[in-house]
Write a protein that holds these residues in place. Structure first.
Motif, short mmCIF file in Angstrom:
data_model
loop_
_atom_site.label_atom_id
_atom_site.label_comp_id
_atom_site.label_asym_id
_atom_site.label_seq_id
_atom_site.Cartn_x
_atom_site.Cartn_y
_atom_site.Cartn_z
N UNK A 39 -0.42 13.72 -15.65
CA UNK A 39 -0.88 13.38 -17.04
C UNK A 39 -0.48 11.67 -17.07
N UNK A 40 0.21 10.98 -16.35
CA UNK A 40 0.67 9.88 -16.36
C UNK A 40 -0.17 8.82 -15.31
N UNK A 41 -1.11 8.18 -15.99
CA UNK A 41 -2.02 7.21 -14.96
C UNK A 41 -1.00 6.00 -14.34
N UNK A 42 -0.01 5.49 -15.14
CA UNK A 42 1.05 4.65 -14.54
C UNK A 42 1.32 5.10 -13.38
N UNK A 43 2.14 6.59 -13.46
CA UNK A 43 2.61 7.10 -12.32
C UNK A 43 1.87 7.36 -11.14
N UNK A 44 0.66 7.88 -11.63
CA UNK A 44 -0.62 7.86 -10.52
C UNK A 44 -0.65 6.70 -9.53
N UNK A 45 -0.92 5.50 -10.45
CA UNK A 45 -1.26 4.34 -9.77
C UNK A 45 0.03 3.79 -8.63
N UNK A 46 1.07 4.01 -9.27
CA UNK A 46 2.17 3.39 -8.30
C UNK A 46 2.66 4.38 -7.17
N UNK A 47 2.31 5.67 -7.64
CA UNK A 47 2.51 6.66 -6.36
C UNK A 47 1.60 6.41 -5.30
N UNK A 48 0.36 6.64 -5.75
CA UNK A 48 -0.90 6.25 -4.60
C UNK A 48 -0.82 4.96 -4.02
N UNK A 49 -0.46 3.78 -4.79
CA UNK A 49 -0.66 2.49 -4.30
C UNK A 49 0.53 2.39 -3.27
N UNK A 50 1.63 2.81 -3.50
CA UNK A 50 2.81 2.96 -2.59
C UNK A 50 2.57 3.79 -1.32
N UNK A 51 2.05 5.02 -1.77
CA UNK A 51 1.55 5.53 -0.42
C UNK A 51 0.59 5.24 0.59
N UNK A 52 -0.62 4.60 -0.20
CA UNK A 52 -1.39 3.88 0.86
C UNK A 52 -1.05 2.84 1.42
N UNK A 53 -0.08 2.15 0.66
CA UNK A 53 0.56 0.73 1.48
C UNK A 53 1.50 1.42 2.60
N UNK A 54 2.36 2.53 2.56
CA UNK A 54 2.98 2.82 3.53
C UNK A 54 2.25 3.37 4.73
N UNK A 55 0.98 4.02 4.33
CA UNK A 55 0.32 4.43 5.66
C UNK A 55 -0.48 3.22 6.16
N UNK A 56 -0.99 2.13 5.39
CA UNK A 56 -1.62 1.02 5.83
C UNK A 56 -0.51 0.25 6.77
N UNK A 57 0.83 0.31 6.28
CA UNK A 57 1.84 -0.78 7.13
C UNK A 57 1.79 -0.14 8.42
N UNK A 58 1.81 1.19 8.71
CA UNK A 58 2.12 1.57 10.05
C UNK A 58 0.56 1.65 10.81
N UNK A 59 -0.43 1.85 10.12
CA UNK A 59 -1.70 1.59 10.83
C UNK A 59 -2.23 0.03 11.33
N UNK A 60 -1.65 -0.75 10.36
CA UNK A 60 -1.57 -2.10 10.94
C UNK A 60 -0.61 -2.71 12.10
N UNK A 61 0.50 -2.13 11.94
CA UNK A 61 1.59 -2.50 12.69
C UNK A 61 1.34 -1.77 14.03
N UNK A 62 0.94 -0.40 14.34
CA UNK A 62 0.70 0.04 15.71
C UNK A 62 -0.55 -0.19 16.09
N UNK A 63 -1.74 -0.63 15.32
CA UNK A 63 -3.12 -0.60 15.78
C UNK A 63 -3.69 -1.76 15.51
N UNK A 64 -3.82 -2.28 14.20
CA UNK A 64 -4.38 -3.58 13.97
C UNK A 64 -4.13 -4.86 14.70
N UNK A 65 -2.62 -4.83 14.50
CA UNK A 65 -1.99 -6.06 15.04
C UNK A 65 -2.15 -6.02 16.68
N UNK A 66 -1.68 -4.95 17.47
CA UNK A 66 -1.56 -5.06 18.74
C UNK A 66 -3.07 -5.11 19.29
#
Length: 358
Positions: A39-66
């Motif tokens: 029901x809360x768009x504010x919560x949806x944005x923050x939850x999925x923003x931080x989730x995608x950031x966490x996934x991207x962090x590991x993808x960037x760290x373990x694949x894109x950078x090396x």
């Protein structure tokens, strides 16, 4: 490198803490409030923003950078970073308002409900959709900030790990070079000792050859190991001191003692012998009062080496490369686990070394 359970537990804990960070202090005044994703768009944005950031962090760290950044494909890397940001931005907008174009910077407020005004009420003049404080600009700015933090953090971590690896490889190369210098140095000085016995036709020459063979066996089989049992290192020192006693006879007073239990403890090979050898090189002269004191004391996880010799006149022109190399090896291998003090006064040369061996 094999990952341990504690490694995964640590990363899982950090990930959960990162995901819960936006909800730790909520605007409702409570310390913690679970996100209302339905029901809360504010919560949806923050939850999925931080989730995608966490996934991207590991993808960037373990694949894109090396695979890309460290392969000198910098243009490709930053192009992908930009494309991922657009995708990241689309995700954050989509979960708030699926119908809105995420490139539309002028319409739609992501953090407030767009209900029509009550009857009898009209929107402010010249504003078809009033957006106080919040709006797409605020949302885009937050998404960009969080994304950049993730990119920069993963880059810093990866570069730091790479620098540590380079430093470790450099240290191994330096240690290999130092060991290559030390081994011939030991052989040269020990052969000099046996040569002196042979010149005098001393009956102890045969015993000295046996002791030399024990010394060389140790150097050949163990000196290249990173660590070795402390008992073997002390046995090597015993053979060295006995060889010197055989060579020198009664011309020098030697006090040599070992106290404590060496069982189960480890040390870097040949890290102690240079200080002992230095005492015999510069503290022995048949025409002067020569005295050498060597004490090895083991207490719990620490070994203390005490070496003292009177300064006498000698004809050796050795540059002291063995001793200097040992000091360098100590700084490389035991940067925070040793204390070395050297008292070089006009009468004595005293070494006091405490090193962690447990």
């Amino acid at each position: 490198m094999k990952k341990t359970v504690s490694f995964y537990a640590l990363h899982l804990s950090i990930g959960l803490a990162f995901m819960l960070l936006p909800y730790l202090l909520t605007s409702s005044g409570s310390v913690f409030n679970l996100p209302d994703l339905s029901n809360n768009g504010h919560d949806r944005i923050y939850f999925f923003t931080y989730l995608m950031l966490l996934i991207f962090f590991y993808f960037n760290y373990y694949y894109l950078i090396p695979k890309i950044y460290f392969s000198k494909k910098r243009v490709l890397y930053f192009s992908l970073i930009f494309l991922f940001f657009l995708f990241f931005l689309w995700i954050s907008v989509y979960f708030d308002n699926p119908e809105r174009n995420f490139l539309d910077f002028g319409h739609g407020a992501p953090f407030k409900d767009n209900f029509p005004p009550p009857k009898g009420r009209f929107p402010p003049p010249n504003h078809s959709n009033f957006e106080p404080m919040n709006g797409p600009q605020t949302q885009y700015g937050h998404s960009l900030l969080v994304y950049l933090i993730g990119v920069v953090t993963s880059l810093l971590f990866a570069i730091n790990i790479r620098l540590q690896k380079v430093e470790k490889d450099k240290m191994k190369s330096e240690l290999s070079f130092l060991k290559a210098q030390i081994n011939p140095h030991f052989l040269f000085n020990t052969l000099n000792s046996i040569y002196a016995l042979a010149i005098k036709k001393d009956d102890k020459t045969a015993d000295a050859v046996v002791q030399l063979s024990e010394l060389m066996r140790y150097i050949i089989t163990n000196a290249n190991d990173d660590v070795i049992g402390l008992e073997k290192e002390i046995n090597y020192i015993n053979n060295f001191v006995e060889l010197q006693k055989t060579r020198l006879g009664n011309t020098v007073q030697i006090e040599y003692t070992v106290e404590g239990n060496a069982h189960g403890k480890c040390i870097t090979p040949l890290i102690l012998i240079s200080f002992i050898e230095n005492a015999f090189k510069h503290g022995v002269n048949p025409n002067q009062n020569s005295e050498i004191v060597i004490k090895i004391i083991i207490v719990n996880d620490y070994l203390t080496l005490f070496v003292s010799n009177y300064k006498v006149e000698n004809l050796q022109s050795d540059s002291g490369i063995g001793l200097q190399n040992t000091i360098e090896r100590l700084s490389l291998l035991y940067p925070n686990n040793h204390v070395l003090t050297i008292d070089d006064n006009p009468e004595n040369y005293i070494v006091n070394l405490t090193i962690k061996v447990g």
